[in-house]
Design a protein around this motif. Structure first.
Motif, mmCIF file in Angstrom:
data_model
loop_
_atom_site.group_PDB
_atom_site.id
_atom_site.type_symbol
_atom_site.label_atom_id
_atom_site.label_comp_id
_atom_site.label_asym_id
_atom_site.label_seq_id
_atom_site.Cartn_x
_atom_site.Cartn_y
_atom_site.Cartn_z
ATOM 1 N N GLN A 1 8.418 -5.850 6.749
ATOM 2 C CA GLN A 1 8.114 -5.316 5.359
ATOM 3 C C GLN A 1 6.766 -5.616 4.995
ATOM 4 O O GLN A 1 6.277 -4.805 4.277
ATOM 5 C CB GLN A 1 9.085 -5.975 4.463
ATOM 6 N N LYS A 2 6.546 -6.716 4.901
ATOM 7 C CA LYS A 2 4.941 -7.192 4.644
ATOM 8 C C LYS A 2 3.821 -6.361 5.210
ATOM 9 O O LYS A 2 2.924 -6.145 4.713
ATOM 10 C CB LYS A 2 4.836 -8.811 4.789
ATOM 11 N N VAL A 3 4.103 -6.097 6.737
ATOM 12 C CA VAL A 3 3.200 -5.483 7.316
ATOM 13 C C VAL A 3 2.822 -4.295 6.945
ATOM 14 O O VAL A 3 1.853 -3.551 6.801
ATOM 15 C CB VAL A 3 3.425 -5.452 8.931
ATOM 16 N N ALA A 4 4.218 -3.548 6.430
ATOM 17 C CA ALA A 4 4.336 -2.163 6.079
ATOM 18 C C ALA A 4 3.532 -2.002 4.791
ATOM 19 O O ALA A 4 2.605 -1.115 4.410
ATOM 20 C CB ALA A 4 5.722 -1.618 5.807
ATOM 21 N N GLU A 5 3.832 -2.877 3.631
ATOM 22 C CA GLU A 5 2.971 -2.734 2.425
ATOM 23 C C GLU A 5 1.632 -3.034 2.643
ATOM 24 O O GLU A 5 0.887 -2.423 1.764
ATOM 25 C CB GLU A 5 3.794 -4.099 1.379
ATOM 26 N N ASN A 6 1.041 -4.139 3.410
ATOM 27 C CA ASN A 6 -0.457 -4.282 3.855
ATOM 28 C C ASN A 6 -0.750 -3.030 4.190
ATOM 29 O O ASN A 6 -1.938 -2.664 3.735
ATOM 30 C CB ASN A 6 -0.353 -5.267 4.598
ATOM 31 N N ALA A 7 -0.268 -2.223 5.221
ATOM 32 C CA ALA A 7 -0.604 -0.945 5.744
ATOM 33 C C ALA A 7 -0.917 -0.062 4.694
ATOM 34 O O ALA A 7 -2.138 0.740 4.767
ATOM 35 C CB ALA A 7 0.138 -0.509 6.719
ATOM 36 N N LEU A 8 0.055 0.257 3.839
ATOM 37 C CA LEU A 8 0.084 1.128 2.664
ATOM 38 C C LEU A 8 -1.257 0.844 1.481
ATOM 39 O O LEU A 8 -1.700 1.906 1.324
ATOM 40 C CB LEU A 8 1.315 1.231 1.710
#
Length: 305
Positions: free
Chosen positions: A236-243
């Protein structure tokens, strides 16, 4: 002539501004539903419309009459079913209904009471003292009292709260019958499905202002289409950071990523390129509940989209 017209109505309690400029039209012969969170100003507006309170600023017209200047005439045209029942517990249900019928000048009281009792399933306990009634029974009796005397506008403030499903449907049918007879119903409710099923028009009140108005279908069609992306919990956190790094706007709703239609395709490309595991990707279906929650959560900024 409209049933209700409100222009620029403000109401302050000391330094607290509760209504901040309400504009509203309610047609004759329709069900209008006012939706809003607790404290949004619903009860304050109803009190003004039913002559129980005066605005600090603005004008109100009830069937062409000014509630301040023509209060007695207005009260003969309306009825109010408030959240707090106004029943005498020592009286029977029949005695409560007779008293209201007498006060409203109903000529054929027996017929009026019998008809309402049958429609609201009150007959079997009408001769018992009200203090022996269950909460649902009290609510149905209180609604029956508000319908005596053929009012032109019926204000129903959360009428089905605490009512069992069978009698809730019976009340829905009665509300439709009132509307079909050319009367106006001003409704508030906790149940969004109820508003969707009954309303000709709906108004969302937020922070003392009507922020959204229209038919249920119009309101739902005006909503911006959104998409929900669910990723593997550990990512989840990785996805948010990527966006965020890609400059894509998103919000988190119940641990899922919510995106506008414009950003959804871009977001998918970024997440896939980052090897994020996408477990679910759905287009969100608009309903009144989601709209209601967005109005509240976004502080009214969702209005008129």
């Amino acid at each position: 002539m409209k049933a209700i017209t409100v222009r620029g109505v403000r109401k302050d309690f000391g330094k607290l501004a509760v209504l901040k400029g309400i504009d509203l039209d309610v047609e004759q012969g329709e069900v209008f539903t006012l939706l809003g969170a607790n404290g949004a100003g619903k009860s304050t507006l109803i009190n003004i419309l039913t002559t129980l309170s005066r605005p600090n600023h603005g004008t109100v017209s009830i069937m062409g009459l000014d509630p301040i200047q023509d209060g007695n005439r207005v009260r003969k045209l309306i009825s109010l079913n408030a959240q707090t029942a106004t029943l005498d517990g020592e009286f029977s249900g029949m005695e409560n209904l007779r008293l209201v019928a007498q006060l409203r000048g109903v000529k054929d009281r027996k017929t009026a009471i019998t008809t309402l009792a049958e429609r609201l399933d009150l007959t079997s306990f009408l001769n018992r003292q009200v203090k022996t009634y269950s909460g649902g029974m009290r609510r149905r009796l209180d609604i029956a009292m508000s319908l005596i005397g053929n009012p032109q506008i019926v204000f129903l403030d959360e009428p089905t709260t605490g009512v069992d499903p069978q009698n809730r449907l019976a009340l829905w049918q009665m509300i439709r019958e009132i509307r079909d007879a050319g009367k106006t119903v001003f409704l508030t409710t906790q149940y969004l499905d109820e508003a969707d099923a009954l309303s000709d028009h709906i108004g969302f009140i937020h922070d003392g202002v009507i922020v959204k108005y229209g038919t249920p279908n119009e309101i739902k069609q005006r909503v911006i289409t959104t998409y929900t992306v669910q990723v593997k919990s550990g990512e989840q956190k990785v996805a948010e950071n990527a966006l965020a790094m890609a400059g894509i706007d998103y919000t988190i709703v119940e641990h899922n990523i919510s995106l506008s239609a414009v950003n959804a395709k871009k977001a998918l490309a970024v997440l896939l390129a980052t090897s994020i595991t996408i477990e679910r990707f759905d287009r969100d279906e608009s309903d009144l509940e989601s709209i209601f929650l967005n109005v509240i959560n976004q502080g009214g900024s969702y209005a008129n989209n």
